[in-house]
Motif scaffolding. Sequence first.
Motif, PDB file in Angstrom:
ATOM      1  N   UNK A 158      -1.745 -27.678  39.685  1.00  0.00           N
ATOM      2  CA  UNK A 158      -2.182 -27.849  38.212  1.00  0.00           C
ATOM      3  C   UNK A 158      -3.577 -27.607  38.048  1.00  0.00           C
ATOM      4  N   UNK A 159      -4.631 -27.963  38.782  1.00  0.00           N
ATOM      5  CA  UNK A 159      -6.030 -27.592  38.825  1.00  0.00           C
ATOM      6  C   UNK A 159      -6.342 -26.128  38.542  1.00  0.00           C
ATOM      7  N   UNK A 160      -5.543 -25.492  39.403  1.00  0.00           N
ATOM      8  CA  UNK A 160      -5.718 -23.686  39.034  1.00  0.00           C
ATOM      9  C   UNK A 160      -5.103 -23.323  37.829  1.00  0.00           C
ATOM     10  N   UNK A 165      -6.548 -21.530  32.342  1.00  0.00           N
ATOM     11  CA  UNK A 165      -6.480 -21.845  30.924  1.00  0.00           C
ATOM     12  C   UNK A 165      -7.696 -21.780  30.073  1.00  0.00           C
ATOM     13  N   UNK A 166      -8.555 -22.828  30.825  1.00  0.00           N
ATOM     14  CA  UNK A 166     -10.317 -22.533  30.342  1.00  0.00           C
ATOM     15  C   UNK A 166     -10.884 -21.266  30.522  1.00  0.00           C
ATOM     16  N   UNK A 169      -9.244 -18.736  27.935  1.00  0.00           N
ATOM     17  CA  UNK A 169      -9.701 -19.166  26.414  1.00  0.00           C
ATOM     18  C   UNK A 169     -11.164 -18.619  26.273  1.00  0.00           C
ATOM     19  N   UNK A 170     -12.074 -18.769  27.173  1.00  0.00           N
ATOM     20  CA  UNK A 170     -13.362 -18.845  27.140  1.00  0.00           C
ATOM     21  C   UNK A 170     -13.548 -17.134  26.831  1.00  0.00           C
ATOM     22  N   UNK A 171     -12.830 -16.337  27.831  1.00  0.00           N
ATOM     23  CA  UNK A 171     -13.455 -14.948  28.177  1.00  0.00           C
ATOM     24  C   UNK A 171     -12.593 -13.966  26.890  1.00  0.00           C
ATOM     25  N   UNK A 172     -11.365 -14.505  26.706  1.00  0.00           N
ATOM     26  CA  UNK A 172     -10.352 -13.636  25.941  1.00  0.00           C
ATOM     27  C   UNK A 172      -9.617 -14.575  24.869  1.00  0.00           C
ATOM     28  N   UNK A 221       1.355 -23.007  35.958  1.00  0.00           N
ATOM     29  CA  UNK A 221       0.824 -21.699  35.890  1.00  0.00           C
ATOM     30  C   UNK A 221       1.681 -20.681  34.987  1.00  0.00           C
ATOM     31  N   UNK A 222       3.002 -20.754  35.451  1.00  0.00           N
ATOM     32  CA  UNK A 222       3.986 -20.009  34.859  1.00  0.00           C
ATOM     33  C   UNK A 222       4.275 -20.155  33.443  1.00  0.00           C
ATOM     34  N   UNK A 223       4.375 -21.326  32.878  1.00  0.00           N
ATOM     35  CA  UNK A 223       4.383 -21.826  31.515  1.00  0.00           C
ATOM     36  C   UNK A 223       3.203 -21.231  30.865  1.00  0.00           C
ATOM     37  N   UNK A 224       2.042 -21.404  31.217  1.00  0.00           N
ATOM     38  CA  UNK A 224       0.873 -20.870  30.620  1.00  0.00           C
ATOM     39  C   UNK A 224       0.867 -19.337  30.503  1.00  0.00           C
TER      40      UNK A 224
END
Lengths: 302, 302
Positions: A158-160, A165-166, A169-172, A221-224
């Motif tokens: 979950x941390x990965x 996500x962060x 979101x930040x670079x793209x 991760x897959x959901x994201x």
Amino acid sequence: MNTVLDDENPDFVIYLGDVITANNILIANASLYWDQAISPTKSRGIPWASVFGNHDDALFEWPMEWFSAPGIPRLICPEANSTHSEACSFRGTHRLELMKHEIDHNALSFSKNGPKELWPSVSNYVLQVSSSDGPKSPVVYLYFLDSGGGSYPEVISTAQADWFRHKSDQINPDLRVPELIFWHIPSRAYKKVAPRFGIHRPCVGLINKEGVAAQKAELGIMKLLTKRPSVKAIFVGHNHGLDWCCPNEKLWLCFARHTGYGGYGDWARGARILEITQKPFSVKSWIRMEDNVVHSRVVLSP
Amino acid sequence: MNTVLDDENPDFVIYLGDVITANNILIANASLYWDQAISPTKSRGIPWASVFGNHDDALFEWPMEWFSAPGIPRLICPEANSTHSEACSFRGTHRLELMKHEIDHNALSFSKNGPKELWPSVSNYVLQVSSSDGPKSPVVYLYFLDSGGGSYPEVISTAQADWFRHKSDQINPDLRVPELIFWHIPSRAYKKVAPRFGIHRPCVGLINKEGVAAQKAELGIMKLLTKRPSVKAIFVGHNHGLDWCCPNEKLWLCFARHTGYGGYGDWARGARILEITQKPFSVKSWIRMEDNVVHSRVVLSP
């Protein structure tokens, strides 16, 4: 590896994990084997990046034969220091040490340790492929994630997922730049799309010889990735008897092809090639075999 | 343990391994549980000795739940020192640390680490039971051996057998002093003498409820003990559903009785008692149950 590199002459190489099989490399010397594994790329002056598989590091296991004569090999301790007694015990080479060695000794390596807070997962990082117009203009982002195994469970935490996500979101933030994802062990979604009885459209590939050996859990991760339209494809290794790409909604789930001569299986060796063009943006892929044959051509984007 | 100690009021207590179950004690704090386990003996002012079982220490295993939210607990590192990076990782409590803690904190403990060259096996030592005539006059030697398990394989090594041979030749060259042997996991010889369908003469005991879970290999210690007439009996734990003594040629192979409330099985708790007399020399044994009942009386020597 030499043959494929000579045939394709790529701009960049990605080692997708299980670069070495260190399950039984008990003392911290696995870096020597790692150096050998990357030497075909290094000797050609080609830059590369790497992620960890489940065979690259592993916990120490006592060999039974050490308990009969001639006994346990002498252990070289770094120093006699009682507060660090655990520094003086047999152990395998840790992920972090392997990665540190690769980075420290290779100017051509683009591998990174990734954020410390994601430990024990190590190879989590993103590389920007820049436009020929200039380094400020990204064409595609390559994300690398450590899918575990060896010294810790086979999961993407979950941390990965939170880190991805962060970071993305930040670079793209406007999803303008396409993204490609690389890790070693297929996620559970691969099981869902896996072709049965051969490989048929929309899947593309040549071998489908075993079941998908997926990660132990799906922790976000897959959901994201699935609901992020800028992500075009995921590439994994792990299963030597699988080399297909299958679509999962708008995202391609691809296996690479077993390239080196370590590990199980005697399927012919090859490598998955990616060709990324900028204008118009496209990602094409094929598999180049050791005997020069090319197969499994597929357009992964647009 | 309190009940049995009050009933028997022994001069000495032997903890025969699996004092704690540290398989899942991931951080180095198992000593607290060890202290609790020995407190009934300690609080009565009775001296004791201990050997290790297969549950007292164990390799670190990552809990799967640490990979989902809320993530991996913060790790307290002893110091930021790159040459000792392994000092800063999760790990179980090592045998050596448990033993050091017991010895350092307990004047009544007769436990010893044993020779360093026998590492990773730790609790290898001999205690002399002295005559009332004086400390120079040994009545019996008590040998303690680490039969492995947990953090390393379940064996008594060739090196340990060599140590026993040298030590016993040195302190008891003419075999004049009787010897009793203590370790945790039954050797393979226990399988050979194990009674079938109940317990019948020459075996003595009350429960015979499971198969003997023997060591993984026989690397020489049994051969030494069997042909040494001064060795009268071996005592092991490990199998909670077995409490018998059976003769193997002139040597008695005995199980203790599951005493504490940790571990598997709900057979009634008890403890094996040894009564050693000096003139004439004899070793008698029985099992004292938690409810005061005594059973399985047997003369082990002469």
